[in-house]
Scaffold this motif. Structure first.
Motif, short mmCIF file in Angstrom:
data_model
loop_
_atom_site.label_atom_id
_atom_site.label_comp_id
_atom_site.label_asym_id
_atom_site.label_seq_id
_atom_site.Cartn_x
_atom_site.Cartn_y
_atom_site.Cartn_z
N GLY A 52 19.74 22.98 39.91
CA GLY A 52 18.98 21.85 39.36
C GLY A 52 17.80 21.50 40.23
N GLY A 56 13.75 22.30 39.22
CA GLY A 56 12.78 21.21 39.21
C GLY A 56 11.60 21.50 40.11
N HIS A 134 24.58 14.61 40.37
CA HIS A 134 24.75 15.62 39.32
C HIS A 134 23.48 16.47 39.22
CE1 HIS A 134 22.26 13.03 36.74
NE2 HIS A 134 23.04 12.03 37.12
N GLY A 136 21.30 17.04 36.79
CA GLY A 136 20.10 16.43 36.22
C GLY A 136 19.35 15.62 37.24
N GLN A 137 20.06 14.88 38.04
CA GLN A 137 19.45 14.10 39.12
C GLN A 137 18.81 15.03 40.15
OE1 GLN A 137 22.26 11.39 40.78
NE2 GLN A 137 20.73 10.17 41.87
N PHE A 139 17.58 17.97 39.49
CA PHE A 139 16.36 18.50 38.88
C PHE A 139 15.20 17.53 39.06
CE2 PHE A 139 13.41 18.83 35.35
CZ PHE A 139 13.12 20.19 35.32
N LEU A 140 15.44 16.25 38.83
CA LEU A 140 14.39 15.25 39.00
C LEU A 140 13.91 15.20 40.45
CD1 LEU A 140 15.73 12.28 36.83
CD2 LEU A 140 13.81 13.79 36.32
#
Length: 230
Positions: A52, A56, A134, A136-137, A139-140
């Motif tokens: 992730g 990103g 996680h 998604g976090q 990736f950001l």
């Protein structure tokens, strides 16, 4: 053929410039695994977090390459001779990267000061994402940390600018990002061993030599054009 040489050079710079990448991002990558509760520090969870973050980061590189390449295209269409000058600049950056990776000259690091103003605005946003829980976090966080001032990244962006195409610029930065991916993925598991291996003079000098060959490949068409014009 020239664009392919730039993509190949970008990929090799990412692969064999991994020691620098560990120094810039290794602490962040290691913190991703440490943020997981002890019961969740399994290979699958760790790999998801690392993927992730790195996806990103590479996405940000590609976006920056798209912007740089589009600017180069605009400049090339506006002024005659700019395209040739940008090609020469790309070759120069390859030489400077070779000297930097081979540890024969460290001046490239001074380019990092160019992005400090932007980074001072982005870094607080990234800090708010800690601790990362996680993928998604992660990736950001990676998409923000992709703008971290880095001499290697900026030299790649100059190559993207020289490509004279938004698409080619994005692909150059994508190739560079993919080159750094193995190093930073493995860093989450065995950072110390990998850092030692990548700092071995054999790998550094091999990377520098290959980049110098790509620089000559890049300069050859310009030489023949100038020779024909003369």
């Amino acid at each position: 053929m020239i664009e392919q040489s730039l993509w190949s050079a970008a990929l090799i710079a990412g692969l064999l410039g991994g020691g620098h990448c560990i120094g810039m991002c290794g602490g962040i990558v290691s913190s991703l695994t440490m943020a997981l509760p002890p019961g969740r520090r399994e290979p699958r969870q760790i790999t998801g977090m690392l993927l992730g973050y790195n996806l990103g980061r590479i996405s940000s590189y590609s976006l920056a390459g798209l912007i740089a390449g589009s600017l180069g295209q605009l400049l090339g269409q506006s002024w005659m001779g700019v395209a040739m000058g940008l090609r020469a600049l790309a070759a120069l950056m390859l030489v400077l990267m070779a000297l930097y990776i081979g540890r024969w000259w460290s001046g490239l690091i001074h380019i990092e000061t160019l992005g400090k103003g932007l980074w001072q605005r982005i870094e607080p946003l990234g800090r708010r994402l800690f601790p990362v829980r996680h993928g998604g976090q992660a990736f950001l966080l990676g998409s923000l940390w992709g703008w971290l001032p880095c001499g290697l990244v900026y030299s790649m962006l100059i190559m993207a600018l020289s490509s004279g195409s938004g698409l080619y610029g994005a692909l150059i930065m994508l190739a560079f990002g993919l080159g750094t991916l193995p190093t930073l993925l493995v860093t989450g598991f065995m950072a110390d061993r990998l850092r030692t291996a990548l700092r071995h003079p054999v790998w550094r000098h091999l990377a520098a030599f290959i980049l110098l060959l790509f620089a000559l490949w890049q300069l050859a068409p310009l030489w023949y054009q100038l020779k024909g014009a003369g």
